[in-house]
Write an enzyme that holds these catalytic residues in place. Sequence first.
Site, mmCIF file in Angstrom:
data_model
loop_
_atom_site.group_PDB
_atom_site.id
_atom_site.type_symbol
_atom_site.label_atom_id
_atom_site.label_comp_id
_atom_site.label_asym_id
_atom_site.label_seq_id
_atom_site.Cartn_x
_atom_site.Cartn_y
_atom_site.Cartn_z
ATOM 1 N N ASP A 146 -13.849 -1.605 3.032
ATOM 2 C CA ASP A 146 -12.935 -1.755 4.173
ATOM 3 C C ASP A 146 -13.692 -1.220 5.395
ATOM 4 O OD1 ASP A 146 -10.987 -1.390 6.136
ATOM 5 O OD2 ASP A 146 -9.542 -0.364 4.879
ATOM 6 N N GLU A 149 -11.185 0.652 -3.273
ATOM 7 C CA GLU A 149 -11.482 0.356 -1.874
ATOM 8 C C GLU A 149 -12.122 1.572 -1.214
ATOM 9 O OE1 GLU A 149 -7.908 -1.056 -0.006
ATOM 10 O OE2 GLU A 149 -8.723 -0.917 2.018
ATOM 11 N N LYS A 196 -2.990 4.918 -2.523
ATOM 12 C CA LYS A 196 -3.950 5.704 -1.770
ATOM 13 C C LYS A 196 -4.370 6.883 -2.651
ATOM 14 C CE LYS A 196 -4.076 3.710 2.335
ATOM 15 N NZ LYS A 196 -5.345 3.242 2.940
ATOM 16 N N GLY A 247 -4.333 -4.310 6.190
ATOM 17 C CA GLY A 247 -3.297 -4.094 7.192
ATOM 18 C C GLY A 247 -3.482 -2.751 7.848
ATOM 19 N N ASP A 251 -7.232 2.963 -2.989
ATOM 20 C CA ASP A 251 -7.950 3.026 -1.710
ATOM 21 C C ASP A 251 -8.228 4.485 -1.385
ATOM 22 O OD1 ASP A 251 -8.983 2.763 0.823
ATOM 23 O OD2 ASP A 251 -7.230 1.761 1.681
ATOM 24 N N SER A 307 0.846 -1.183 0.000
ATOM 25 C CA SER A 307 0.000 0.000 0.000
ATOM 26 C C SER A 307 0.885 1.238 0.000
ATOM 27 C CB SER A 307 -0.885 -0.035 1.260
ATOM 28 O OG SER A 307 -1.644 1.142 1.381
ATOM 29 N N LYS A 351 -9.971 -7.015 7.969
ATOM 30 C CA LYS A 351 -9.015 -6.611 9.008
ATOM 31 C C LYS A 351 -9.604 -7.069 10.328
ATOM 32 C CE LYS A 351 -7.460 -2.303 6.818
ATOM 33 N NZ LYS A 351 -7.655 -0.825 6.825
ATOM 34 N N LYS A 385 -1.105 -1.004 -4.397
ATOM 35 C CA LYS A 385 -2.302 -0.232 -4.029
ATOM 36 C C LYS A 385 -1.895 1.209 -3.836
ATOM 37 C CE LYS A 385 -4.760 0.079 0.432
ATOM 38 N NZ LYS A 385 -5.391 -0.730 1.501
HETATM 39 O O1 OSB Z 1 -7.268 1.753 4.675
HETATM 40 O O2 OSB Z 1 -6.189 -0.013 4.351
HETATM 41 C C1 OSB Z 1 -6.291 1.071 4.905
HETATM 42 C C2 OSB Z 1 -3.139 1.739 6.964
HETATM 43 C C3 OSB Z 1 -3.676 2.346 8.071
HETATM 44 C C4 OSB Z 1 -5.033 2.573 8.117
HETATM 45 C C5 OSB Z 1 -5.855 2.180 7.056
HETATM 46 C C6 OSB Z 1 -5.312 1.543 5.952
HETATM 47 C C7 OSB Z 1 -3.923 1.364 5.893
HETATM 48 C C8 OSB Z 1 -3.244 0.803 4.736
HETATM 49 C C9 OSB Z 1 -1.882 0.199 4.960
HETATM 50 O O3 OSB Z 1 -3.660 0.865 3.611
HETATM 51 C C10 OSB Z 1 -1.923 -1.277 4.979
HETATM 52 C C11 OSB Z 1 -0.645 -1.873 5.515
HETATM 53 O O4 OSB Z 1 0.294 -2.010 4.727
HETATM 54 O O5 OSB Z 1 -0.602 -2.217 6.707
HETATM 55 MG MG MG Z 2 -8.427 0.655 3.292
#
Ligand code: OSB
Ligand code: MG
Length: 378
Positions: free
Chosen positions: A245, A220, A169, A297, A195, A141, A269, A167
């Site tokens: 999510d 996402e 953001k 994650g 995302d 990510s 998660k 992924k």
């Molecule tokens: O939305 O998936 C998410 C990290 C912190 C809070 C929300 C998210 C995320 C990530 C990172 O996208 C995922 C990771 O590599 O742990």
């Molecule tokens: Mg997410």
Amino acid sequence: MSNEPAGVIELIELVRVEIPLVRPFRTSFGTDTVRDALLVHVVTSAAEGWGECVADRAPLYSSEWVDGAAEVIERFLIPRVVDEPLADVEAVGSRLADVEGHPMAKGALEMALLDAQLRAQSMSLAAYFGAERTRVDCGVSIGIQDDTGALLELVAEYLDAGYRRIKLKIEPDHDVAPVRAVREHFGADVALQVDANAAYTRADGPTLAALDPFGLLLIEQPLAPDDIVGHARLAREIRTPICLDESITSARGAADAIELGACSIVNIKAGRVGGYLEARRVHDVCVARGVPVWCGGMLETGLGRAANVALAALPGFTLPGDTSASRRYFERDLTEPFVLDDGTLTVPLGPGIGVTPLPDALADFTTARRVVHRRSAR
Ligand code: OSB
Ligand code: MG
């Protein structure tokens, strides 16, 4: 499932660790530069267990935050599990059920108890889940970058490392341009998804439809967590599959969202749904409905990562997860580092979550440590 008791809980302590991130992680809701994690350490008469709370410093991703989670665990959750002996971790959920909300706090305590119980039974978390794989496919990510050159460098670094999916953001005004840049530079074959962390509104259908030509695996959480109907409508306006999510907080909620057409893929998660047992139930309802899932994650340390990788070894996890290697997050992890091997991480098969904090790392990263429960002599 064996009926062997988890043992009597002798002691529970809350440990706070602060681990610097290798680079700032920017999302539509904020920027993190450290992982400020709350650990739950349980000592029973039979074994020890570790849990990791995924709540962040501020209630931006969800309503929970780490100081609040610590207080909820100490004042409201621990008394519910220590007052009467606990035969099996499967019962933790019902002990905690009258406390409204606070899934990340509940999940952290349940994880510690589950780890202790499984260690006492010499069973790995993966075996307990019924996992079949020994390695899981990993994605990565990437936080929002102001500079396209920097973004392309990061994508190149991760693809070279072997990650099987990227992924990005996104947020309004940082969406189509970065996706186009990555597609133009790396081609159509890169498994790519985005995302939004709830940064768009129901009126943004046309903006999000502009992502259609790029062949994304999924988008996402484009809309607000409580906007299930909005996601169902958006699913009819765009071709990119919608993955939820933040909106999915239970197995029943997952089933509802799928039935309403709000998503065709689910990010799982454990912390968001109240623990690994509910996470497995989310997996099961999705599998029963033919909906692919992947493991999300929350920038976990090696503790949470170990448990995530075990979960991701279940058969319904058919898409690469945000289960990246330790070095994607930290120069030094709390546990033995997870190392990417041909785009995969190896599922820990030792008892419980299969890892423990390295004593030196734990000592160096700990910012506070307090015993919050000790068994009284009867
Ligand atoms: O939305 O998936 C998410 C990290 C912190 C809070 C929300 C998210 C995320 C990530 C990172 O996208 C995922 C990771 O590599 O742990
Ligand atoms: Mg997410």
